[in-house]
Write a protein that holds these residues in place. Sequence first.
Motif, PDB file in Angstrom:
ATOM      1  N   CYS A  90       0.838  -1.214   0.000  1.00 40.41           N
ATOM      2  CA  CYS A  90       0.000   0.000   0.000  1.00 40.41           C
ATOM      3  C   CYS A  90       0.868   1.257   0.000  1.00 40.41           C
ATOM      4  O   CYS A  90       0.577   2.199  -0.745  1.00 40.41           O
ATOM      5  CB  CYS A  90      -0.946   0.002   1.195  1.00 40.41           C
ATOM      6  N   PRO A  91       1.933   1.323   0.857  1.00 42.06           N
ATOM      7  CA  PRO A  91       2.811   2.475   0.740  1.00 42.06           C
ATOM      8  C   PRO A  91       3.348   2.580  -0.693  1.00 42.06           C
ATOM      9  O   PRO A  91       3.725   1.587  -1.294  1.00 42.06           O
ATOM     10  CB  PRO A  91       3.939   2.174   1.745  1.00 42.06           C
ATOM     11  N   MET A  92       3.374   3.765  -1.217  1.00 36.98           N
ATOM     12  CA  MET A  92       3.780   4.105  -2.596  1.00 36.98           C
ATOM     13  C   MET A  92       2.659   3.810  -3.605  1.00 36.98           C
ATOM     14  O   MET A  92       2.816   4.112  -4.790  1.00 36.98           O
ATOM     15  CB  MET A  92       5.074   3.394  -3.048  1.00 36.98           C
ATOM     16  N   GLN A 123       0.138 -20.269   1.511  1.00 35.67           N
ATOM     17  CA  GLN A 123      -0.936 -19.398   1.031  1.00 35.67           C
ATOM     18  C   GLN A 123      -2.265 -20.034   1.391  1.00 35.67           C
ATOM     19  O   GLN A 123      -2.661 -21.054   0.825  1.00 35.67           O
ATOM     20  CB  GLN A 123      -0.853 -19.187  -0.483  1.00 35.67           C
ATOM     21  N   THR A 124      -2.940 -19.459   2.349  1.00 38.90           N
ATOM     22  CA  THR A 124      -4.187 -20.035   2.835  1.00 38.90           C
ATOM     23  C   THR A 124      -4.990 -18.972   3.564  1.00 38.90           C
ATOM     24  O   THR A 124      -4.478 -17.909   3.899  1.00 38.90           O
ATOM     25  CB  THR A 124      -3.903 -21.231   3.776  1.00 38.90           C
ATOM     26  N   GLU A 125      -6.248 -19.297   3.843  1.00 38.79           N
ATOM     27  CA  GLU A 125      -7.121 -18.404   4.609  1.00 38.79           C
ATOM     28  C   GLU A 125      -7.108 -18.860   6.065  1.00 38.79           C
ATOM     29  O   GLU A 125      -7.346 -20.036   6.339  1.00 38.79           O
ATOM     30  CB  GLU A 125      -8.541 -18.505   4.020  1.00 38.79           C
ATOM     31  N   ASP A 304      -9.983  -9.006  10.174  1.00 41.95           N
ATOM     32  CA  ASP A 304     -10.819 -10.134  10.642  1.00 41.95           C
ATOM     33  C   ASP A 304     -10.078 -11.089  11.583  1.00 41.95           C
ATOM     34  O   ASP A 304     -10.664 -11.619  12.526  1.00 41.95           O
ATOM     35  CB  ASP A 304     -11.407 -10.908   9.452  1.00 41.95           C
ATOM     36  N   MET A 305      -8.773 -11.307  11.354  1.00 35.92           N
ATOM     37  CA  MET A 305      -8.075 -12.296  12.192  1.00 35.92           C
ATOM     38  C   MET A 305      -8.007 -11.840  13.651  1.00 35.92           C
ATOM     39  O   MET A 305      -8.044 -12.674  14.559  1.00 35.92           O
ATOM     40  CB  MET A 305      -6.663 -12.553  11.656  1.00 35.92           C
ATOM     41  N   ALA A 306      -7.926 -10.523  13.872  1.00 34.25           N
ATOM     42  CA  ALA A 306      -7.887 -10.033  15.259  1.00 34.25           C
ATOM     43  C   ALA A 306      -9.204 -10.363  15.976  1.00 34.25           C
ATOM     44  O   ALA A 306      -9.214 -10.724  17.158  1.00 34.25           O
ATOM     45  CB  ALA A 306      -7.631  -8.535  15.282  1.00 34.25           C
ATOM     46  N   LEU A 391       8.068   7.399  10.131  1.00 36.78           N
ATOM     47  CA  LEU A 391       8.519   8.390   9.171  1.00 36.78           C
ATOM     48  C   LEU A 391       7.654   8.208   7.938  1.00 36.78           C
ATOM     49  O   LEU A 391       7.472   7.079   7.484  1.00 36.78           O
ATOM     50  CB  LEU A 391       9.993   8.071   8.838  1.00 36.78           C
ATOM     51  N   CYS A 392       7.101   9.295   7.418  1.00 33.52           N
ATOM     52  CA  CYS A 392       6.155   9.134   6.323  1.00 33.52           C
ATOM     53  C   CYS A 392       6.295  10.287   5.328  1.00 33.52           C
ATOM     54  O   CYS A 392       6.224  11.453   5.717  1.00 33.52           O
ATOM     55  CB  CYS A 392       4.752   9.123   6.932  1.00 33.52           C
ATOM     56  N   PHE A 393       6.499   9.948   4.073  1.00 35.04           N
ATOM     57  CA  PHE A 393       6.637  10.952   3.013  1.00 35.04           C
ATOM     58  C   PHE A 393       5.408  10.896   2.122  1.00 35.04           C
ATOM     59  O   PHE A 393       4.951   9.815   1.770  1.00 35.04           O
ATOM     60  CB  PHE A 393       7.875  10.654   2.163  1.00 35.04           C
ATOM     61  N   GLN A 438      14.246   6.619  -1.053  1.00 39.48           N
ATOM     62  CA  GLN A 438      15.277   5.929  -0.244  1.00 39.48           C
ATOM     63  C   GLN A 438      14.611   5.166   0.904  1.00 39.48           C
ATOM     64  O   GLN A 438      14.984   4.048   1.240  1.00 39.48           O
ATOM     65  CB  GLN A 438      16.264   6.934   0.323  1.00 39.48           C
ATOM     66  N   TRP A 439      13.600   5.811   1.509  1.00 39.37           N
ATOM     67  CA  TRP A 439      12.868   5.155   2.603  1.00 39.37           C
ATOM     68  C   TRP A 439      12.236   3.843   2.099  1.00 39.37           C
ATOM     69  O   TRP A 439      12.407   2.789   2.722  1.00 39.37           O
ATOM     70  CB  TRP A 439      11.774   6.096   3.139  1.00 39.37           C
ATOM     71  N   ALA A 440      11.549   3.938   0.955  1.00 36.81           N
ATOM     72  CA  ALA A 440      10.888   2.733   0.419  1.00 36.81           C
ATOM     73  C   ALA A 440      11.932   1.651   0.131  1.00 36.81           C
ATOM     74  O   ALA A 440      11.726   0.473   0.460  1.00 36.81           O
ATOM     75  CB  ALA A 440      10.106   3.084  -0.840  1.00 36.81           C
TER      76      ALA A 440
HETATM   77  C1  LIG Z   1      -2.816   4.409   0.078  1.00 38.12           C
HETATM   78  C2  LIG Z   1      -1.943   4.033   1.215  1.00 38.12           C
HETATM   79  C3  LIG Z   1      -0.714   4.643   1.393  1.00 38.12           C
HETATM   80  C4  LIG Z   1       0.097   4.304   2.471  1.00 38.12           C
HETATM   81  N1  LIG Z   1       1.283   4.920   2.605  1.00 38.12           N
HETATM   82  C5  LIG Z   1       2.105   4.603   3.622  1.00 38.12           C
HETATM   83  C6  LIG Z   1       3.396   5.216   3.746  1.00 38.12           C
HETATM   84  O1  LIG Z   1       3.790   6.047   2.940  1.00 38.12           O
HETATM   85  N2  LIG Z   1       4.166   4.861   4.809  1.00 38.12           N
HETATM   86  C7  LIG Z   1       3.746   3.940   5.712  1.00 38.12           C
HETATM   87  O2  LIG Z   1       4.519   3.662   6.649  1.00 38.12           O
HETATM   88  N3  LIG Z   1       2.529   3.336   5.637  1.00 38.12           N
HETATM   89  C8  LIG Z   1       1.702   3.643   4.621  1.00 38.12           C
HETATM   90  N4  LIG Z   1       0.477   3.014   4.493  1.00 38.12           N
HETATM   91  C9  LIG Z   1      -0.008   2.139   5.580  1.00 38.12           C
HETATM   92  C10 LIG Z   1       0.462   0.682   5.472  1.00 38.12           C
HETATM   93  O3  LIG Z   1       0.048   0.108   4.271  1.00 38.12           O
HETATM   94  C11 LIG Z   1      -0.114  -0.125   6.626  1.00 38.12           C
HETATM   95  O4  LIG Z   1       0.075   0.561   7.823  1.00 38.12           O
HETATM   96  C12 LIG Z   1       0.567  -1.494   6.715  1.00 38.12           C
HETATM   97  O5  LIG Z   1       0.245  -2.262   5.579  1.00 38.12           O
HETATM   98  C13 LIG Z   1       0.145  -2.229   7.993  1.00 38.12           C
HETATM   99  O6  LIG Z   1       0.769  -3.467   8.057  1.00 38.12           O
HETATM  100  P1  LIG Z   1       0.017  -4.717   8.741  1.00 38.12           P
HETATM  101  O7  LIG Z   1       0.987  -5.843   8.701  1.00 38.12           O
HETATM  102  O8  LIG Z   1      -0.572  -4.301  10.017  1.00 38.12           O
HETATM  103  O9  LIG Z   1      -1.221  -4.982   7.765  1.00 38.12           O
HETATM  104  P2  LIG Z   1      -1.187  -5.472   6.243  1.00 38.12           P
HETATM  105  O10 LIG Z   1       0.034  -4.984   5.566  1.00 38.12           O
HETATM  106  O11 LIG Z   1      -2.504  -5.111   5.657  1.00 38.12           O
HETATM  107  O12 LIG Z   1      -1.102  -7.042   6.365  1.00 38.12           O
HETATM  108  C14 LIG Z   1      -2.176  -7.853   6.774  1.00 38.12           C
HETATM  109  C15 LIG Z   1      -2.073  -9.151   6.001  1.00 38.12           C
HETATM  110  O13 LIG Z   1      -2.975 -10.119   6.542  1.00 38.12           O
HETATM  111  C16 LIG Z   1      -3.549 -10.841   5.472  1.00 38.12           C
HETATM  112  N5  LIG Z   1      -4.812 -11.422   5.948  1.00 38.12           N
HETATM  113  C17 LIG Z   1      -5.874 -10.752   6.481  1.00 38.12           C
HETATM  114  N6  LIG Z   1      -6.827 -11.626   6.857  1.00 38.12           N
HETATM  115  C18 LIG Z   1      -6.365 -12.863   6.556  1.00 38.12           C
HETATM  116  C19 LIG Z   1      -6.893 -14.185   6.724  1.00 38.12           C
HETATM  117  N7  LIG Z   1      -8.081 -14.409   7.285  1.00 38.12           N
HETATM  118  N8  LIG Z   1      -6.139 -15.232   6.308  1.00 38.12           N
HETATM  119  C20 LIG Z   1      -4.915 -15.030   5.740  1.00 38.12           C
HETATM  120  N9  LIG Z   1      -4.372 -13.814   5.574  1.00 38.12           N
HETATM  121  C21 LIG Z   1      -5.083 -12.737   5.983  1.00 38.12           C
HETATM  122  C22 LIG Z   1      -3.733  -9.794   4.381  1.00 38.12           C
HETATM  123  O14 LIG Z   1      -3.880 -10.367   3.115  1.00 38.12           O
HETATM  124  C23 LIG Z   1      -2.459  -8.961   4.533  1.00 38.12           C
HETATM  125  O15 LIG Z   1      -1.417  -9.422   3.705  1.00 38.12           O
HETATM  126  C24 LIG Z   1      -0.338   3.336   3.390  1.00 38.12           C
HETATM  127  C25 LIG Z   1      -1.563   2.686   3.223  1.00 38.12           C
HETATM  128  C26 LIG Z   1      -2.363   3.041   2.142  1.00 38.12           C
HETATM  129  C27 LIG Z   1      -3.687   2.334   1.949  1.00 38.12           C
END
Ligand SMILES: Cc1cc2nc3c(=O)[nH]c(=O)nc-3n(C[C@H](O)[C@H](O)[C@H](O)COP(=O)(O)OP(=O)(O)OC[C@H]3O[C@@H](n4cnc5c(N)ncnc54)[C@H](O)[C@@H]3O)c2cc1C
Length: 449
Positions: A90-92, A123-125, A304-306, A391-393, A438-440
């Motif tokens: 999602c970042p970028m 890879q599973t649910e 949902d998993m939480a 840190l967020c750009f 660079q951050w990414a």
């Molecule tokens: C448009 C946008 C821009 C962003 N820009 C930035 C940025 O510039 N910098 C930054 O730091 N953050 C940014 N973010 C935020 C960042 O994407 C999230 O904070 C980050 O993804 C959170 O990580 P996470 O591991 O908590 O969740 P996620 O990355 O969402 O990971 C959760 C994972 O769990 C999996 N999952 C969920 N339920 C199940 C299930 N039942 N069974 C199996 N798998 C499951 C999902 O498929 C997913 O892969 C941005 C987000 C968006 C939407």
Amino acid sequence: MKINRRQFIAASGALGAGMAAKAIAQPQAAVPQPFLIGSQAAPLLPKAAGKRVVVCGGGWGGISAAKHLKKNDPTLDVVVLERNPVFFSCPMSNKWLIDVVDSDFLTFSYLKIAQKYDYRFVQTEVVAFERDKKRVVTAQGWVDYDYLIVGAGIRYNYEAWYGNDRKAAEYTRAHFPAAYIPNAEHYALKQGIKNFQGGDLVMTLPPPPHRCPPSPYERACLIAWHIKKNNIKGKITILDPKPGINPIKGGFSEAFETLYKDQITYVPNAVINEVDPFNKRIKTAVGDFRFDHSVLMAPHQAGDMAWKAGAVGRTADGKATGWADVDPIFLTLRDDKDVYVIGDAVGFVSPQFKFYPKAGHVANYQGRIVARYIADRVAGREPKAQLPDNLCFMMVNASPREDVAVRFRYHLDDKGVIIQEQIDDDLRRDDLVSEDFQWAGRMYEDMFS
Ligand SMILES: Cc1cc2nc3c(=O)[nH]c(=O)nc-3n(C[C@H](O)[C@H](O)[C@H](O)COP(=O)(O)OP(=O)(O)OC[C@H]3O[C@@H](n4cnc5c(N)ncnc54)[C@H](O)[C@@H]3O)c2cc1C
């Protein structure tokens, strides 16, 4: 006797019905299933030789935790359970919407990194948790664990808008995707932007806390840039439930007023009262709006998993908080010290600022911190408290390329409360774009190489 076409069809219909009746009367024995299809009631993996850590969710938090667990202690048996076949960042992704970066920049192979660090990627649910038996149930079978890490990400709380109206929720997700959960929605939004011929585009922002607080403003700027560059007669209205822009207020409001005066209207205090996706109408505390196109961002909650893990906390009057109830420093569930929650799903951590920004940077950091905590516990050492930073750009202009930024620092005060310092960098400029890339690069390297 000759049979004509009509008689043939009638006869074969009767024959078919007769055969169907026979099939019902005499059911065949069930076809034996191939071994790897599995059953939820059977073990998915053999028992681990040593300690097993199961990581649920291979997002920014989970994938970071998996690699660092193995780096800290190669003897650990680490299993990542993730529903998606590839990692999509999602970042970028806002920059990808207008082709500043391509798809390769956002996608990474789960299998390659799992092989390199010798952990299992499945890879599973994830469908349920049996914490009393220390098991995670997946669509293909259960997996037992010694330690569990839940990196659940977020879900959209459409119930806040629509109650139990599933049709409205599904219609919204299909037609006006928020694109805050990877990745099909992102492709739909990108296509929508490409096809946008003009009209009123309304973006509803979720109330805090939500995933990546500055990113909806970045998205509005970059879509506005696209509209302006292509001389499209369109306007973006940002409906923000907050009283003002936060974070990077100075930087975003300057961009709205100077770069996108004719493209963006920012509306504060626009708390949503009602959304009608079928008739394209939104009622808010500050007036009603109609739209031709929309990015409808419902409120966010822990993924949902939480909820399935029983990690979501309760308010004093017994309602769900929507976020995981964890020890703010050690990130374990309050009622189960072998279960860690990381990333966006984490709930209240401090009376000063309530929630960490729900950012990939924080999720990555927490993945690394928790990997260290678990390795210490396995080795019989007392884990030492560690806090993330953030840190967020955010890009506000694509030609010339200019970013604004925000930094968050954390420390413990003398009472053990986490304190946050927020530093906005409001002056849009090109050197922040270099820092952004660079951050990414650093983040991707930490997770995938
Ligand atoms: C448009 C946008 C821009 C962003 N820009 C930035 C940025 O510039 N910098 C930054 O730091 N953050 C940014 N973010 C935020 C960042 O994407 C999230 O904070 C980050 O993804 C959170 O990580 P996470 O591991 O908590 O969740 P996620 O990355 O969402 O990971 C959760 C994972 O769990 C999996 N999952 C969920 N339920 C199940 C299930 N039942 N069974 C199996 N798998 C499951 C999902 O498929 C997913 O892969 C941005 C987000 C968006 C939407």
